[in-house]
Design an enzyme around this catalytic site. Structure first.
Site, PDB file in Angstrom:
ATOM      1  N   PRO A  94      69.710  28.272  54.487  1.00  0.00           N
ATOM      2  CA  PRO A  94      70.580  28.092  55.650  1.00  0.00           C
ATOM      3  C   PRO A  94      72.014  28.541  55.366  1.00  0.00           C
ATOM      4  CG  PRO A  94      69.707  25.969  54.868  1.00  0.00           C
ATOM      5  CD  PRO A  94      69.126  27.029  53.999  1.00  0.00           C
ATOM      6  N   GLU A 121      66.485  21.143  47.856  1.00  0.00           N
ATOM      7  CA  GLU A 121      67.875  21.548  48.185  1.00  0.00           C
ATOM      8  C   GLU A 121      68.135  22.978  47.730  1.00  0.00           C
ATOM      9  OE1 GLU A 121      67.490  18.245  49.679  1.00  0.00           O
ATOM     10  OE2 GLU A 121      69.346  19.314  50.046  1.00  0.00           O
ATOM     11  N   ARG A 163      56.599  44.779  61.277  1.00  0.00           N
ATOM     12  CA  ARG A 163      56.309  45.460  62.548  1.00  0.00           C
ATOM     13  C   ARG A 163      57.137  46.737  62.688  1.00  0.00           C
ATOM     14  NH1 ARG A 163      59.972  44.770  66.461  1.00  0.00           N
ATOM     15  NH2 ARG A 163      58.618  44.989  68.260  1.00  0.00           N
ATOM     16  N   ASP A 178      63.178  47.414  71.473  1.00  0.00           N
ATOM     17  CA  ASP A 178      63.345  45.989  71.148  1.00  0.00           C
ATOM     18  C   ASP A 178      64.702  45.463  71.607  1.00  0.00           C
ATOM     19  OD1 ASP A 178      60.968  45.630  69.902  1.00  0.00           O
ATOM     20  OD2 ASP A 178      61.738  45.907  67.880  1.00  0.00           O
TER      21      ASP A 178
HETATM   22  N1  LIG Z   1      67.188  27.531  57.984  1.00  0.00           N
HETATM   23  C1  LIG Z   1      66.600  27.393  56.756  1.00  0.00           C
HETATM   24  N2  LIG Z   1      66.293  26.133  56.306  1.00  0.00           N
HETATM   25  C2  LIG Z   1      65.711  25.965  55.092  1.00  0.00           C
HETATM   26  C3  LIG Z   1      65.405  27.043  54.271  1.00  0.00           C
HETATM   27  C4  LIG Z   1      65.704  28.351  54.719  1.00  0.00           C
HETATM   28  C5  LIG Z   1      66.300  28.528  55.972  1.00  0.00           C
HETATM   29  N3  LIG Z   1      66.635  29.815  56.458  1.00  0.00           N
HETATM   30  O1  LIG Z   1      67.191  30.008  57.548  1.00  0.00           O
HETATM   31  O2  LIG Z   1      66.296  30.831  55.733  1.00  0.00           O
END
Ligand SMILES: Nc1ncccc1[N+](=O)[O-]
Length: 252
Positions: A94, A121, A163, A178
């Site tokens: 994230p 984590e 794809r 797209d």
């Molecule tokens: N959003 C995410 N949450 C956990 C792991 C990986 C993530 N992501 O977006 O790659």
């Protein structure tokens, strides 16, 4: 394209056996190899994580295990390719840079991708530091929400990249059309789509689409794309260059 995925849940990637990705694998366009991270542990519990230095919640994945796994996967891939090629390492997190259609197009040009999805984590940051330069390691996020691990993000990225590979989509045009594709549709959402019957439960297909007038149809589609983008993604609409509006009635 060769794709290696190292995970403690390799079974998570069963969906890559079906549909478009499954066909791409059967036809040798995509060559996906799954690896169980725990195969590189040495303790009886096959431990892959430990508590974070500095305290705090959750667990962090151990660097030695990942290092052994990545080195082995590189060796295995090279033994097959016979060259001294190296994969592009992609770490879903994230806290990564946004994964966009542009990034998907960038990855689609790579001959070899190595995905390192983490649970808990995340992975000890020294792993990306260790492989950063050599494997052009990239930390990417598929969205601003927190998943239980990176595996779902890898599924998303493999499909978005797969794809785009030549021969995967029957009609190459649909890639160029797209949403988010660079060029004419850049920063524009696709508008509404319809098929038979012309009337369904009293809902009629917009008559312009039945007119056979290609110029009017193209204009209608672009106006609908502009309208939807303005309504749903004003930040994308703001990026549209002036000519996109000048060409069309500003009332859209
Ligand atoms: N959003 C995410 N949450 C956990 C792991 C990986 C993530 N992501 O977006 O790659």
């Amino acid at each position: 394209m060769r794709v290696d995925i190292i995970s403690i849940f390799p079974e998570y990637f069963a969906p890559l056996d079906v549909s478009l990705m499954g066909k791409a694998r059967e036809r040798g366009i995509l060559d996906i190899h799954l690896h169980q991270l725990r195969d590189w542990t040495h303790d009886v519990h096959k431990t892959v994580d430990d508590t974070p230095y500095g305290g705090g919640p959750g667990m962090v994945m151990k660097p030695e295990i990942w290092g052994a796994a990545v080195d082995a996967v590189i060796g295995e891939g090279r033994a097959v390719s016979g060259e001294d090629t190296l994969p592009r390492m992609i770490v879903p997190t994230p806290s990564g840079r946004p994964f966009t259609q542009e990034v998907a197009l960038e990855y689609a040009k790579e001959p070899w991708l190595l995905f390192a999805p983490a649970r808990y984590e995340g992975i000890d940051s020294r792993v990306v530091a260790e492989y950063g330069a050599r494997l052009r390691a990239d930390e990417v996020s598929i969205g601003d929400y927190v998943l239980a691990g990176g595996e779902a993000a890898v599924l998303v990225m493999v499909e978005a990249v797969g794809r785009l590979l030549p021969g995967v989509l029957g009609n190459a045009r649909s890639v160029a059309d797209d949403s988010f594709a660079p060029g004419a549709m850049a920063n524009l959402l696709e508008g509404p789509v319809y098929t038979k019957p012309p009337v369904w439960r009293g809902h009629e297909v917009p008559e312009v689409l039945l007119s056979g007038h290609h110029g009017r149809i193209a204009r209608w589609r672009r106006d609908e794309a502009l309208r939807r983008t303005l309504e749903r993604r004003p930040e994308l609409a703001a990026r549209l260059d002036r000519e996109s509006f000048d060409k069309h009635d500003r009332r859209v």
